[in-house]
Design a protein around this motif. Structure first.
Motif, PDB file in Angstrom:
ATOM      1  N   ARG A 126       0.823  -1.219   0.000  1.00 28.27           N
ATOM      2  CA  ARG A 126       0.000   0.000   0.000  1.00 28.27           C
ATOM      3  C   ARG A 126       0.852   1.262   0.000  1.00 28.27           C
ATOM      4  NH1 ARG A 126      -5.356  -0.656   0.748  1.00 28.27           N
ATOM      5  NH2 ARG A 126      -5.565   1.524   1.344  1.00 28.27           N
ATOM      6  N   ASN A 127       1.999   1.212   0.647  1.00 30.65           N
ATOM      7  CA  ASN A 127       2.905   2.366   0.666  1.00 30.65           C
ATOM      8  C   ASN A 127       4.111   2.155  -0.247  1.00 30.65           C
ATOM      9  OD1 ASN A 127       1.312   3.734   2.614  1.00 30.65           O
ATOM     10  ND2 ASN A 127       2.272   2.524   4.255  1.00 30.65           N
ATOM     11  N   GLY A 128       3.938   1.282  -1.244  1.00 31.19           N
ATOM     12  CA  GLY A 128       5.041   0.974  -2.144  1.00 31.19           C
ATOM     13  C   GLY A 128       5.168   1.966  -3.286  1.00 31.19           C
ATOM     14  N   ILE A 129       6.151   1.704  -4.146  1.00 33.40           N
ATOM     15  CA  ILE A 129       6.456   2.612  -5.243  1.00 33.40           C
ATOM     16  C   ILE A 129       5.303   2.686  -6.233  1.00 33.40           C
ATOM     17  CG2 ILE A 129       8.020   3.005  -7.192  1.00 33.40           C
ATOM     18  CD1 ILE A 129      10.226   1.741  -5.568  1.00 33.40           C
ATOM     19  N   VAL A 130       4.659   1.567  -6.511  1.00 33.91           N
ATOM     20  CA  VAL A 130       3.593   1.560  -7.513  1.00 33.91           C
ATOM     21  C   VAL A 130       2.426   2.436  -7.067  1.00 33.91           C
ATOM     22  CG1 VAL A 130       1.946   0.119  -8.764  1.00 33.91           C
ATOM     23  CG2 VAL A 130       4.265  -0.714  -8.343  1.00 33.91           C
ATOM     24  N   ASN A 131       1.990   2.286  -5.825  1.00 29.47           N
ATOM     25  CA  ASN A 131       0.900   3.124  -5.322  1.00 29.47           C
ATOM     26  C   ASN A 131       1.306   4.596  -5.284  1.00 29.47           C
ATOM     27  OD1 ASN A 131      -1.735   2.033  -4.622  1.00 29.47           O
ATOM     28  ND2 ASN A 131      -0.632   0.599  -3.300  1.00 29.47           N
ATOM     29  N   ASP A 132       2.542   4.863  -4.871  1.00 28.03           N
ATOM     30  CA  ASP A 132       3.012   6.252  -4.840  1.00 28.03           C
ATOM     31  C   ASP A 132       3.036   6.856  -6.237  1.00 28.03           C
ATOM     32  OD1 ASP A 132       3.301   6.016  -2.128  1.00 28.03           O
ATOM     33  OD2 ASP A 132       5.462   5.679  -2.172  1.00 28.03           O
ATOM     34  N   LEU A 133       3.464   6.085  -7.224  1.00 19.30           N
ATOM     35  CA  LEU A 133       3.524   6.583  -8.597  1.00 19.30           C
ATOM     36  C   LEU A 133       2.124   6.840  -9.153  1.00 19.30           C
ATOM     37  CD1 LEU A 133       5.209   7.229 -11.106  1.00 19.30           C
ATOM     38  CD2 LEU A 133       5.092   4.805 -11.727  1.00 19.30           C
ATOM     39  N   LEU A 134       1.188   5.916  -8.884  1.00 15.05           N
ATOM     40  CA  LEU A 134      -0.181   6.101  -9.376  1.00 15.05           C
ATOM     41  C   LEU A 134      -0.833   7.335  -8.750  1.00 15.05           C
ATOM     42  CD1 LEU A 134      -1.469   2.407  -9.383  1.00 15.05           C
ATOM     43  CD2 LEU A 134      -0.741   3.776 -11.339  1.00 15.05           C
ATOM     44  N   GLN A 135      -0.529   7.586  -7.487  1.00 13.70           N
ATOM     45  CA  GLN A 135      -1.066   8.784  -6.851  1.00 13.70           C
ATOM     46  C   GLN A 135      -0.392  10.051  -7.392  1.00 13.70           C
ATOM     47  OE1 GLN A 135      -2.061   8.426  -2.401  1.00 13.70           O
ATOM     48  NE2 GLN A 135      -0.676   6.687  -2.698  1.00 13.70           N
ATOM     49  N   ALA A 136       0.897   9.962  -7.693  1.00  9.25           N
ATOM     50  CA  ALA A 136       1.624  11.144  -8.166  1.00  9.25           C
ATOM     51  C   ALA A 136       1.132  11.604  -9.533  1.00  9.25           C
ATOM     52  CB  ALA A 136       3.124  10.840  -8.218  1.00  9.25           C
TER      53      ALA A 136
END
Length: 267
Positions: free
Chosen positions: A108-118
């Motif tokens: 949930r706090n990984g790179i993929v979720n961070d990128l999708l939110q960014a």
């Protein structure tokens, strides 16, 4: 070849036949363990899910591997070394390490979720781990090299004069690919497809770590029957069903997709 066949017989055939014999002799003689598989719908769903995931992983691996194999054939020097290293580098680490890396990326706090939110696709972290999508993506990453190498071998054996001859005859790059390159590369394509598909059918580590109980595959089910329920006869029956499917699919591919027929040879 005698040492090789002795090793195969001792390390593979004997344990497999011993395990399959348990499925028809314990707890009583007969096919009760196999009837249990047929009478319980959930086991059929697990088998169908396993076939679907294996097919999906094989198709995705093919679409990703073919351009890489073509790039390997057309490259030279440092670029060829770099692409080859990228393909072979995963073999230097264990499957467990690569699967754990995907768990870090998809949390949930990984790179993929961070990128999708960014980039604004999602507003809050979404559940990516313990889903069928996570299993498919990770298995495709792990098994894709087994698709690249056979295709690369087939493409490398195609004389470059064939492409130039097709261009002289008026074929564009797209037509030349579909009428010359792809048919000649089909043995490598089918070899890689079969290898990835059959490996994915019995894959265990990635589905066990990244999947959920609701998305269980047959290898995880067999492990559960052995470790949690200690039901060796029923687990042996599941192994028998998986072995039957693998054998049937292999015979089907070898009979239907004849290499000489695809290459224009006589049947």
């Amino acid at each position: 070849m005698a040492p090789f066949f002795l090793l195969i017989g001792f390390a593979f055939l004997y344990p497999l036949l011993s395990l399959l014999s348990i499925s028809v002799t314990e707890p009583q003689t007969g096919l009760q363990n196999y009837e249990r598989i047929l009478d319980t719908p959930v086991y059929g769903k697990v088998l169908l899910r396993t076939l679907w995931i294996a097919l999906l992983v094989s198709i995705l691996s093919l679409f990703l591997a073919f351009p890489v194999a073509m790039a390997m054939v057309s490259s030279s020097g440092a670029m060829a070394v770099f692409i080859t290293a990228c393909i072979l580098l995963p073999f230097w680490s264990s499957v467990l390490v690569r699967t754990a890396a995907w768990a870090v990326l998809l949390q949930r706090n990984g790179i993929v979720n961070d990128l999708l939110q960014a980039i604004g696709i999602i507003d809050a972290p979404v559940r990516l781990l313990y889903t069928q999508g996570a299993v498919v993506v990770a298995m495709t990453h792990v098994l894709m090299p087994f698709m690249v190498l056979p295709i690369y071998g087939a493409l490398r054996n195609i004389p470059p004069d064939y492409g130039r001859a097709a261009a002289i005859c008026g074929a564009g790059p797209l037509r030349s690919f579909f009428e010359v390159t792809l048919p000649l590369a089909m043995p490598g394509v089918l070899g890689g497809f079969i290898l990835v598909f059959l490996t994915a059918l019995g894959y265990f580590i990635t589905p066990a770590l990244l999947g959920s109980p609701q998305e269980m595959m047959i290898a995880t089910l067999i492990s559960q029957q052995l470790r949690e329920f200690l039901d060796w006869p029923f687990a042996a029956a599941l192994v028998g069903v998986l072995t039957l499917f693998v054998t049937a699919i292999t015979l089907l591919f070898s009979r239907v997709f004849r290499f000489d027929r695809m290459l224009g040879g006589q049947v």
